[in-house]
Write an enzyme that holds these catalytic residues in place. Structure first.
Site, PDB file in Angstrom:
ATOM      1  N   ASN A   1      30.100  16.622  34.778  1.00  0.00           N
ATOM      2  CA  ASN A   1      30.714  17.943  34.748  1.00  0.00           C
ATOM      3  C   ASN A   1      31.361  18.335  36.070  1.00  0.00           C
ATOM      4  O   ASN A   1      32.379  19.024  36.088  1.00  0.00           O
ATOM      5  CB  ASN A   1      29.673  19.008  34.375  1.00  0.00           C
ATOM      6  CG  ASN A   1      29.222  18.883  32.924  1.00  0.00           C
ATOM      7  OD1 ASN A   1      29.823  18.146  32.137  1.00  0.00           O
ATOM      8  ND2 ASN A   1      28.165  19.591  32.585  1.00  0.00           N
TER       9      ASN A   1
ATOM     10  N   ASP B   1      57.831  52.150  38.718  1.00  0.00           N
ATOM     11  CA  ASP B   1      58.362  53.318  39.400  1.00  0.00           C
ATOM     12  C   ASP B   1      59.843  53.071  39.682  1.00  0.00           C
ATOM     13  O   ASP B   1      60.262  51.927  39.843  1.00  0.00           O
ATOM     14  CB  ASP B   1      57.588  53.524  40.706  1.00  0.00           C
ATOM     15  CG  ASP B   1      57.978  54.806  41.411  1.00  0.00           C
ATOM     16  OD1 ASP B   1      58.153  55.812  40.719  1.00  0.00           O
ATOM     17  OD2 ASP B   1      58.078  54.784  42.640  1.00  0.00           O
TER      18      ASP B   1
ATOM     19  N   ASP C   1      54.792  52.576  44.724  1.00  0.00           N
ATOM     20  CA  ASP C   1      54.729  52.527  46.176  1.00  0.00           C
ATOM     21  C   ASP C   1      54.149  53.793  46.791  1.00  0.00           C
ATOM     22  O   ASP C   1      53.901  53.841  47.986  1.00  0.00           O
ATOM     23  CB  ASP C   1      56.122  52.269  46.779  1.00  0.00           C
ATOM     24  CG  ASP C   1      57.139  53.323  46.348  1.00  0.00           C
ATOM     25  OD1 ASP C   1      56.757  54.252  45.606  1.00  0.00           O
ATOM     26  OD2 ASP C   1      58.309  53.214  46.747  1.00  0.00           O
TER      27      ASP C   1
ATOM     28  N   ASN D   1      31.478  18.449  27.463  1.00  0.00           N
ATOM     29  CA  ASN D   1      30.220  19.083  27.055  1.00  0.00           C
ATOM     30  C   ASN D   1      29.855  18.725  25.622  1.00  0.00           C
ATOM     31  O   ASN D   1      28.683  18.435  25.320  1.00  0.00           O
ATOM     32  CB  ASN D   1      30.314  20.598  27.201  1.00  0.00           C
ATOM     33  CG  ASN D   1      30.448  21.047  28.649  1.00  0.00           C
ATOM     34  OD1 ASN D   1      31.277  21.867  28.989  1.00  0.00           O
ATOM     35  ND2 ASN D   1      29.618  20.483  29.525  1.00  0.00           N
TER      36      ASN D   1
ATOM     37  N   VAL E   1      22.014  21.758  30.167  1.00  0.00           N
ATOM     38  CA  VAL E   1      22.971  21.382  31.208  1.00  0.00           C
ATOM     39  C   VAL E   1      24.217  20.769  30.578  1.00  0.00           C
ATOM     40  O   VAL E   1      25.345  21.006  31.020  1.00  0.00           O
ATOM     41  CB  VAL E   1      22.324  20.402  32.202  1.00  0.00           C
ATOM     42  CG1 VAL E   1      23.364  19.850  33.178  1.00  0.00           C
ATOM     43  CG2 VAL E   1      21.215  21.099  32.973  1.00  0.00           C
TER      44      VAL E   1
END
Length: 901
Positions: free
Chosen positions: A736, A328, A639, A705, A281
């Site tokens: 956490n 385009d 488009d 962590n 964990v």
């Protein structure tokens, strides 16, 4: 069955289709063919069920590790821990499910574009049938306003014009004819004797033989490309996946190492499994998937307020990584509104200002002066003739102007309107049309016989400049008709060449008096011996804001590549005008050239290509793939229907929200609600800001962590044969999700740093730990972990309970992280960024601190988390010591300019 129907004569086509153009198919034959070829529909891609989509979320490696931990917790009777872990897993999976459940509608949109009914001849009679029942060989009647229900080979065409822009990108309706085309390699934009499914008939009428239905049509071919075009993982998804693998590897290694050490010292297996759960964990940032989704959602909402609608959340960050935008031309870089840019009349030239179809503009002479068009007789007559010899109308609705009819003719109507001249006013004044000779592809001109206010009968014509010139004998100049000598002829030809050099389409204007006119004669009897009057230069101009937007992209090291179905000369002129083609080294590549290239050759060409012209849908897809193969992160704008496969294959597809087809919108990740190319630039900046903030959160989360894992590791390494766990699994979950989670949300709202749009785009292969982020996380995490272990050991040495010592370590890590978040929000150091510039962060830190103190000082918090109330002197000591890693390490970094610290 053949595919190149455009090469075949009408009778050959009818023979191969086994049909009769005069009577069509019999009802029995049509029924048999429907059974053989199937309904005239587009195949749908299989869709995953809601359950499958939800279960797919659980494949996330981080969630798998947590679920294993929950199962072990249940086995060890740690029910509270197990339930808490599973709740976290469920929340993450649910958020992912909600996003993915937005099913793609591309195929449904394509089906909706098919005409609902069609008028066909069956057994010699015209009948209406559902479009889904059309079959190859059917005789189809085509009228203005129809949406073609299938691909057809035309065998009658009466002034027939079809808008094929959704397929070809051409801004002008295509003129149609019936003669076969000899060349074998002709793009769909040049197949003038063909009509295609989903295109719109804008003028005239005709008849055609259905050659293909359903997936065999050009639209069906595009649909198939959409099936085969894979949705690539976004850079963010790839980086998160890579990060997950790193975290899982680290978690497994640490858990295995600690359990191994514990068992070697004779520890109980159940106790070691419980420790392993705490470590796993600790090694997994449980809030990462949730926080990333929330940060992306907040970013997407901000972008929506700026007219950029995100359909796929991970695409928010992808914009920030974009290194090439394939755009385009028609309707994206240009206005998709034909406009007269220049006029030549009587030997003089004028520029015409204004935007699109708006009848506001000025006429600017070659010396830069603005004139009143009515003050120049030659220009005035040119505008009068072009307004009257015209079948298009200027319309206004809700303050927006448009054209009913042919856009090129509409451009002439608008030019005349800028001088205050309209056909309606001329008719009220007394001008009268006696006869009309419509345009056809053989004569290449259109003429109208008019009775003027002086009661003269005049033939006024417009058409191709070379045709008009070949029939002219005089030139009108300064109000007089003079012989067309070599000098004036050269002047006219030079004007044509100059307009062509600027990629302007040209239309010539001429007239002649016909005092003995008789109605009912052929136009060839009159169309000769013209007085040459004027010449128009017409184009679909760039959007005004595009030039600045392209420049901003260039300054941000983002390439803009034009991909269009239009002609190379036109595309090149637009590209040079807006800054896409900046030098001679920037190549213009045609579809024919691209067709001859292998994929390897194309990969060598794309780094130097600024424009791809006369391309097909397959070409667009190849170009996107080639750019991606060279390491580019590609955004594709479009488009039309023809853009859909490339929009799906690109790292991010960008569709036009106003002019875009539903297919393009549903194939894209981002929709521009204002069709404004500059909105892309703003969206890129927002994407970069969001990625920066995600990276800052990852730094904050992984530092926590590392500190959580390291404090446990230090205990096992330094406490001998009977080590104690300094923090529990539930304490780790709290850190956490709350003490890190709330500030992380505030980081998602952080303002950008000053150099945001001066950086180069991130590499496709760049990970989260680039720019020494990994070393900063490890060094700060180990330092915070060591301090937490020191305080844990400090409390035990002074006779405190294990719960009190764990509370001290827990509080230490919480406040260390709350100090560290102010350093994590910058890529420089805490001393270079104003800590009060993000009010959300200040409130989040205060809230996380108060909630964490509630875990320590309230009865429910103590019951759930196993904490004990700290003495106030210990609390203030912990808060002060917790600030040391951030301020000392940042100070050392500033003094010695250490990038890795």
């Amino acid at each position: 069955m053949s595919t190149n129907w455009f090469q075949k004569a009408v009778d050959e086509t009818a023979g191969e289709l086994e049909t009769d153009p005069k009577s069509g198919l019999s009802n029995d034959a049509a029924r048999d063919r429907l059974a053989r070829y199937g309904p005239n529909e587009l195949a749908e891609a299989p869709k995953a069920s809601a359950l499958v989509i939800f279960l797919r979320q659980l494949k996330n490696p981080l969630l798998i590790i947590l679920m294993v931990g929950a199962v072990i917790s249940f086995y060890l009777d740690h029910v509270v821990d197990a339930v808490a872990i599973l709740v976290i897993v469920f929340i993450n999976a649910t958020i992912g499910f909600i996003q993915e459940y937005k099913a793609e509608k591309s195929m449904d949109a394509l089906k909706e574009m098919a005409a609902p009914t069609a008028l066909v001849m069956r057994g010699g009679e015209w009948i209406n049938v559902p479009a889904r029942e059309l079959v190859p060989g059917d005789v189809l009647k085509i009228n203005t306003g129809d949406i073609l229900g299938a691909d057809v080979r035309l065998y009658e065409a009466h002034r027939l014009q079809i808008d094929e822009s959704a397929l070809t990108g051409e801004s002008e309706p295509a003129d149609k004819w019936v003669d076969a085309i000899e060349e074998p390699d002709v793009g769909i934009g040049d197949q003038g004797n063909m009509g295609f499914m989903s295109t719109i008939v804008t003028g005239g009428n005709g008849l055609g033989l259905v050659t293909s239905t359903g997936m065999g049509t050009q639209v069906g071919h595009i649909a198939n490309l959409m099936h085969t075009a894979e949705d690539p993982k976004t850079p963010l998804e790839r980086r998160l996946e890579h990060l997950s693998h790193i975290l899982i590897g680290a978690a497994l290694a640490v858990v295995a190492g600690v359990i191994g050490m514990g068992l070697n010292h004779g520890a109980d297996l159940g106790e070691m499994l419980n420790t392993g759960i705490s470590l796993s964990v600790a090694a997994i940032p449980e809030g990462l998937p949730t926080i990333v989704v929330i940060v992306l959602t907040l970013g997407s909402q901000k972008m929506a307020r700026a007219n950029a609608l995100i359909r796929q959340l991970s695409s928010v960050e992808t914009l920030g990584s974009t290194s090439a935008i394939c755009s385009d031309k028609t309707g994206t870089l240009t206005q998709n509104q034909m406009q007269v840019m220049e006029v030549w009349a009587g030997g003089k030239r004028w520029q015409v200002t204004g935007q699109g179809f708006d009848p506001q503009g000025e006429f600017v002479a070659e010396d830069g002066s603005t004139i009143n068009p009515t003050d120049d007789e030659d220009l005035l007559h040119t505008l009068l003739i072009s307004a009257f010899n015209n079948e298009s109308f200027l319309v206004e609705k809700d303050g927006r102007y448009g054209i009913q009819g042919n856009p090129t003719e509409g451009a002439l109507v608008v030019a005349a309107a800028k001088a205050g001249i309209t056909r309606e006013q001329m008719e009220r004044d007394g001008y009268e049309v006696l006869d009309r000779f419509p345009f056809d592809s053989t004569r290449k001109m259109m003429s109208v016989v008019v009775r003027t206010l002086k009661n003269e009968t005049v033939l006024v014509s417009k058409g191709a400049p070379d045709v008009i010139l070949s029939k002219a004998i005089q030139l009108r100049s300064h109000g007089e008709e003079v012989p067309l000598d070599d000098e004036s002829r050269k002047n006219y030809e030079d004007a044509v060449d100059a307009f062509g050099h600027h990629a302007l389409r040209t239309l010539a204007i001429a007239y002649k008096r016909v005092p003995s006119f008789q109605k009912g004669l052929n136009p060839e009897d009159f169309e000769s011996d013209f007085v040459l009057l004027g010449l128009y230069g017409i184009m679909d101009p760039p959007r005004p804001e595009v030039i600045d937007a392209v420049r901003e992209c260039w300054e941000a090291s983002i390439r803009t590549v034009m991909i269009t179905g239009d002609h190379a000369m036109t595309a090149q002129a637009i590209a040079e005008k807006i800054g896409i083609k900046r030098s001679e080294d920037d190549r213009v590549v045609t579809g024919a050239e691209l067709e001859r290239m292998s994929d390897e050759e194309l990969r060598d060409v794309v780094p130097h290509a600024a424009v791809f012209a006369r391309v097909s849908p397959e070409h667009k897809l190849r170009i996107v793939n080639a750019l991606q193969a060279t390491g580019q992160i590609v955004a594709m704008t479009g488009d039309g229907v023809n853009d859909a496969p490339a929009l799906r294959a690109a790292d991010i597809g960008v569709a036009m929200g106003i002019t875009g087809t539903s297919v393009a919108k549903d194939s894209a990740s981002l929709i521009l609600l204002d069709d404004n190319f500059s909105t892309i630039v703003a969206a890129v900046g927002e994407g970069r800001r969001i990625y920066d903030n995600i990276k800052k959160f990852i730094r904050q989360a992984l530092t926590a962590n590392v500190s959580e894992v390291s404090v446990i590791m230090f205990a096992f390494l330094l406490m001998g044969d009977d080590p104690l766990v300094p923090i529990t699994a539930l304490m780790i979950l709290w850190i956490n999700l709350v003490s890190d989670g709330l500030p992380a949300l505030a980081l998602g709202l952080d303002n950008p740093e000053g150099d945001l749009m001066q950086r180069k785009p991130r590499s496709r292969t760049e990970g989260f730990f680039a720019d020494n982020l990994g070393s900063r996380i490890v060094i700060r995490g180990l330092t915070i972990g060591w301090l937490a272990y020191y305080l844990f050991d400090f409390a035990l040495d002074r006779g405190a309970t294990v719960a009190y010592a764990q509370t001290l370590a827990f509080t230490s890590i919480v406040f260390s992280q709350l100090w560290h978040v102010f350093d994590a929000r910058t890529f420089t150091s805490i001393y270079r960024r104003n800590p009060f510039s993000n009010q959300y962060l200040l409130w989040a830190v205060a809230g996380a601190a108060l909630l964490s103190l509630g875990v320590v000082y309230t009865a429910p918090g103590q019951f759930v988390f196993g904490t004990e109330a700290l003495q106030l002197k210990h609390l203030f000591m912990v808060i002060a010591i917790a600030a040391l890693p951030t301020f000392i390490l940042s100070g050392i970094k500033e003094i010695f300019a250490l990038k890795w610290l």
